[in-house]
Write an enzyme that holds these catalytic residues in place. Structure first.
Site, PDB file in Angstrom:
ATOM      1  N   ASP A  42      -7.370  -4.718   9.738  1.00 15.86           N
ATOM      2  CA  ASP A  42      -6.875  -3.736   8.789  1.00 15.86           C
ATOM      3  C   ASP A  42      -6.594  -3.676   7.683  1.00 15.86           C
ATOM      4  OD1 ASP A  42      -4.810  -5.216   8.831  1.00 15.86           O
ATOM      5  OD2 ASP A  42      -3.339  -4.064   9.582  1.00 15.86           O
ATOM      6  N   GLU A  80       0.822  -1.257  -0.147  1.00 10.38           N
ATOM      7  CA  GLU A  80       0.135  -0.055  -0.078  1.00 10.38           C
ATOM      8  C   GLU A  80       0.854   1.390   0.032  1.00 10.38           C
ATOM      9  OE1 GLU A  80      -3.828  -1.689   2.720  1.00 10.38           O
ATOM     10  OE2 GLU A  80      -1.769  -1.011   3.556  1.00 10.38           O
TER      11      GLU A  80
END
Lengths: 359, 359
Positions: free
Chosen positions: A246, A75
């Protein structure tokens, strides 16, 4: 440690000042932690995050940009204010641990919004552990029941000790009760926490760990819809600090717990995708933590309430940690300089710079 | 060059092999160019790009993620295939030149999709100049009229010489005709191109520069809707290589030219926002260049046609350049190793690693 690769790093060119970018290596980050002191650094990072949450609206915000594979996710997490741009690169690969690799590694960068020139490159595997713990403790400072002294620590992996120390430094937690599906992780965590001024209680079950705890922190790393806490385990009045859920398909709490909780999040568009609340309808009410910190919305309103900080980690926290590290690196000299930016004397003469470098 | 900053880079820690990431500095990138040879390197980068355009559908694609300010833009450009992740950080700040800074600086990273661990950090200011020129010449190889020998080079800044040399190496261009609003830029470009086997003709006007040119390359850096080429300047049969129009509000060609051209683009969702075609309706027909390269769509179909490569730069080109550099860096040893990844012996023991580093 293994030193089979030669360290070829030599800087025998002499680039211009603008071409050199400060770089904080893992080694220098660890030196910095010890120079400042771990608890002090956690407190100071929490203060910088708190300051930036108070001016939340001055940041460009976007949900992180993921690249998913069968094994995990990579990410990018950018954000910017008027003067400074920052982003973090971070991966999450739960299967890494079995191969002797970190589940999460990260690095980050700051740049000058006015010139676009990078001003800091930093390791962030260590720094992410610090800022995540500082963020959790900061949220708990605003949400946990008054006088909380006991924390259950469910999941005793790489994040666990940082959480325990941050909750001691920032929230006054005195006792941590440890449980992990792997007793070796619990033993490691208990060993590491010796000498940090906490009462450490390794437990045989999750139920035992949460006994008498006013704060329950979950930080497990399975990439699946897991139920680390079931509904009957969570009583009235506790603060839940859910760190491990998450990413899409990765949660830790039974849905029924969420329905009994008042839920606080960082950036809703990101948390709806990644957090525990991915189990709920997209319009389930949540409170943005920055509004609590800024005094615009209530946090905990009564002693029996269950508060849940559905933590997924947001770019402004990394931005905060990086700006802190840049200031500290300048103060201490704990950085190297990288020849990262081609900076010819005449900015239009990149080609000439290349040709003049011909051996 | 200015050496007033001390080079404090010393690597006296001995991190594990996994913790060290190859880093290609500006100095090593320039050495690599000279080791391989500039024209050869441009050809090889074009080949890698061409190979990746042939397997276009195997990449994750996204328009770049911008952070705009009054002065410019900072962008992240990620892409990934099954095995490898890559991204580039790049800025565009036209006003930088007046302050003696590069308009565009960049760096990039490759990582292993299976572990998330970074495998290369590289300067990309120089590499972006190389890949942009290689990409332009690759597009022209498929689109320019047969036997094109003369190129007009409108805008003689940092990108211009790279374009000229790439068009020589890849398309057989023999003469470049230079024009810039600033005669000093033209003089610099002409001087730099001496000895590169091209006939170089500095021109006093844009009209003079395009006389007899089969290819017209525009590479100017103004952040505004400029009209570098007006409609009456572009005759039948030319190939337009529009490099400079690459962000919202920044174009170079009169709209009427676009309406007379067959338009080829990299990734339409990005080019519609950033390219010359931001002047057209969102459904104006364009052809994706990869389909031409793969033989699925025609490129140039007749000698009188105006072809336009509306180049904005796409992540797969950077990915290609980075994978090329990684292979070459390994082959030549032209890299340093950075202590970027905290990699404890037990991956769950990040805290223990930190504590053992206590002085």
């Amino acid at each position: 440690m293994n030193a089979s690769l030669p360290l070829t790093a030599t800087f025998n060119a002499v680039p211009s000042e603008k071409a050199l970018m400060p770089f904080v290596s893992v080694e220098n980050m660890m030196r910095l932690v010890h120079r400042v002191g771990l608890e002090q650094m956690l407190r100071e990072i929490a203060e910088v995050i708190e300051g930036n949450f108070l001016r939340w609206e001055s940041f460009d915000k976007t949900a992180r940009i993921p690249a998913h594979s069968a094994d995990g996710v990579i990410e990018l997490m950018p954000t910017a204010d008027r003067d400074t741009y920052g982003f973090k690169y971070v991966n999450g690969h739960p299967k890494n641990m079995r191969e002797g690799l970190q589940t999460v590694t990260a690095f980050g960068l700051l740049a000058d919004m006015h010139t676009g020139y990078p001003v800091l490159l930093s390791e962030m595997t260590m720094l992410t552990a610090l800022r995540t713990a500082a963020m959790s403790a900061l949220a708990a400072k605003h949400l946990a029941p008054k006088g909380a002294r006991v924390m259950a620590m469910i999941g005793n992996g790489a994040q666990s000790e940082f959480q325990a120390v941050a909750f001691k430094a920032i929230c006054g937690i005195e006792e941590v009760r440890l449980w992990d599906i792997d007793p070796r992780a619990t033993a490691k965590c208990a060993r590491n926490l010796q000498g940090h001024g906490l009462t450490v209680v390794p437990c045989a079950t999750a139920e035992e760990a949460i006994l008498g705890a006013q704060v329950i922190t979950t930080a497990t790393a399975d990439k699946r819809l897991a139920t680390i806490l079931t509904d009957n385990m969570v009583g009235a009045g506790v603060h839940l600090n859910a760190v491990g859920g998450d990413s899409p398909g990765k949660t830790e709490l039974a849905r029924d717990i969420l329905l009994r909780s008042d839920i606080f999040v960082e950036f809703p568009p990101q948390t709806r995708i990644e957090g525990e609340i991915q189990q709920l309808s997209p319009d389930h009410p949540v409170t943005e933590l920055w509004e609590v910190i800024a005094g615009r919305k209530p946090g905990r309103t009564d002693a029996a309430q269950i508060t849940l900080f559905d933590s997924v980690g947001f770019a402004i926290e990394d931005f905060s940690a990086l700006t802190y590290v840049l200031a500290k690196a300048r103060e201490t000299g704990l950085y190297d300089l990288l020849d990262m930016i081609a900076d010819p004397d005449d900015p239009r003469d990149l080609f000439g710079m290349l040709m003049r470098a011909k051996p």
